[in-house]
Structure formats: C-alpha cells, structure tokens
Write a protein that holds these residues in place. Structure first.
Motif, PDB file in Angstrom:
ATOM      1  N   ASP A  13       0.870  -1.170   0.000  1.00 36.85           N
ATOM      2  CA  ASP A  13       0.000   0.000   0.000  1.00 36.85           C
ATOM      3  C   ASP A  13       0.909   1.223   0.000  1.00 36.85           C
ATOM      4  OD1 ASP A  13      -1.552   2.229   0.799  1.00 36.85           O
ATOM      5  OD2 ASP A  13      -2.979   0.947   1.816  1.00 36.85           O
ATOM      6  N   ASP A  14       0.768   2.082  -0.988  1.00 30.50           N
ATOM      7  CA  ASP A  14       1.660   3.230  -1.140  1.00 30.50           C
ATOM      8  C   ASP A  14       1.368   4.379  -0.180  1.00 30.50           C
ATOM      9  OD1 ASP A  14      -0.648   4.292  -2.194  1.00 30.50           O
ATOM     10  OD2 ASP A  14       0.200   4.752  -4.154  1.00 30.50           O
ATOM     11  N   GLY A  15       0.485   4.148   0.769  1.00 31.35           N
ATOM     12  CA  GLY A  15       0.143   5.187   1.726  1.00 31.35           C
ATOM     13  C   GLY A  15      -1.071   5.992   1.324  1.00 31.35           C
ATOM     14  N   TYR A  21      -4.537  -2.016   1.754  1.00 29.29           N
ATOM     15  CA  TYR A  21      -3.972  -2.840   2.822  1.00 29.29           C
ATOM     16  C   TYR A  21      -5.036  -3.725   3.467  1.00 29.29           C
ATOM     17  CZ  TYR A  21      -1.670  -4.387   7.030  1.00 29.29           C
ATOM     18  OH  TYR A  21      -1.165  -5.172   8.024  1.00 29.29           O
ATOM     19  N   ALA A  22      -6.176  -3.170   3.781  1.00 29.78           N
ATOM     20  CA  ALA A  22      -7.249  -3.938   4.424  1.00 29.78           C
ATOM     21  C   ALA A  22      -7.709  -5.095   3.534  1.00 29.78           C
ATOM     22  CB  ALA A  22      -8.428  -3.028   4.763  1.00 29.78           C
ATOM     23  N   HIS A  40       2.487   1.723   3.991  1.00 28.84           N
ATOM     24  CA  HIS A  40       3.234   2.923   4.341  1.00 28.84           C
ATOM     25  C   HIS A  40       2.341   3.827   5.179  1.00 28.84           C
ATOM     26  CE1 HIS A  40       6.872   2.423   1.912  1.00 28.84           C
ATOM     27  NE2 HIS A  40       6.095   1.761   1.081  1.00 28.84           N
ATOM     28  N   SER A  41       2.916   4.526   6.141  1.00 27.34           N
ATOM     29  CA  SER A  41       2.130   5.399   7.017  1.00 27.34           C
ATOM     30  C   SER A  41       1.863   6.762   6.380  1.00 27.34           C
ATOM     31  CB  SER A  41       2.831   5.579   8.353  1.00 27.34           C
ATOM     32  OG  SER A  41       4.120   6.120   8.159  1.00 27.34           O
ATOM     33  N   GLY A  48       7.828   4.657  -4.732  1.00 26.31           N
ATOM     34  CA  GLY A  48       8.165   4.272  -3.362  1.00 26.31           C
ATOM     35  C   GLY A  48       7.643   2.897  -3.014  1.00 26.31           C
ATOM     36  N   ALA A  49       6.431   2.586  -3.472  1.00 28.13           N
ATOM     37  CA  ALA A  49       5.859   1.265  -3.217  1.00 28.13           C
ATOM     38  C   ALA A  49       6.653   0.172  -3.931  1.00 28.13           C
ATOM     39  CB  ALA A  49       4.394   1.234  -3.650  1.00 28.13           C
ATOM     40  N   ILE A  50       7.097   0.455  -5.142  1.00 23.59           N
ATOM     41  CA  ILE A  50       7.910  -0.523  -5.876  1.00 23.59           C
ATOM     42  C   ILE A  50       9.236  -0.750  -5.166  1.00 23.59           C
ATOM     43  CG2 ILE A  50       9.187  -0.942  -8.016  1.00 23.59           C
ATOM     44  CD1 ILE A  50       6.817   0.433  -9.474  1.00 23.59           C
TER      45      ILE A  50
END
Length: 77
Positions: A13-15, A21-22, A40-41, A48-50
């Motif tokens: 999950d890229d935030g 995510y769920a 990610h928070s 960034g996710a990659i």
C-alpha cells in the motif's frame, strides 16, 4: 522427489487513502497464506511502493504487477 516451486506475493500500500492494505490483509486470512501485505504510514507514491516491494522480496526473480487507475501494468526485474 520433485522440486516444489515456492513463491510469495507482496502487496504494498503506497500510503494512499484507499483500502488496499485492508483488502490484502483480508485475502491473506481467507485464501492466500503466501500474501504479505505492507502499508506505508504516509504517501510514497508508486515508485516508493515498488522500492519497498523490491527490498522486501526474498528471492531473485521479481514480477511487478502495478494497478494504476484500473489498468494492470506488468514488468519483470
């Protein structure tokens, strides 16, 4: 004895504020024990996710499936 192929599925999950995510966590519990969800928070974007997925992968072969505006984009590293 035959070699057994093993694999892992990473969901990053890229935030963003969607339910990535769920949904991945629910799928892991219900069907896919190979699935490892990460979240990610804060927003890190697609790149960034990659990067997170590549750093969390435990094998040499990585296939990236990126869902982007409803279209699947594929790449292999």
């Amino acid at each position: 004895m035959k070699d057994v192929a093993t694999f892992e599925i990473l969901s990053i999950d890229d935030g963003s504020e969607d339910y990535t995510y769920a949904e991945a966590a629910d799928m892991r519990v219900e069907k896919f024990t190979e699935l490892q969800p990460y979240k990610h928070s804060f927003s890190v974007g697609q790149s960034g996710a990659i990067r997170t997925g590549v750093s969390k992968a435990t094998d040499d072969l990585i296939v990236n499936l990126c869902l982007f505006w409803g279209e699947a984009l594929y790449s292999a590293f």
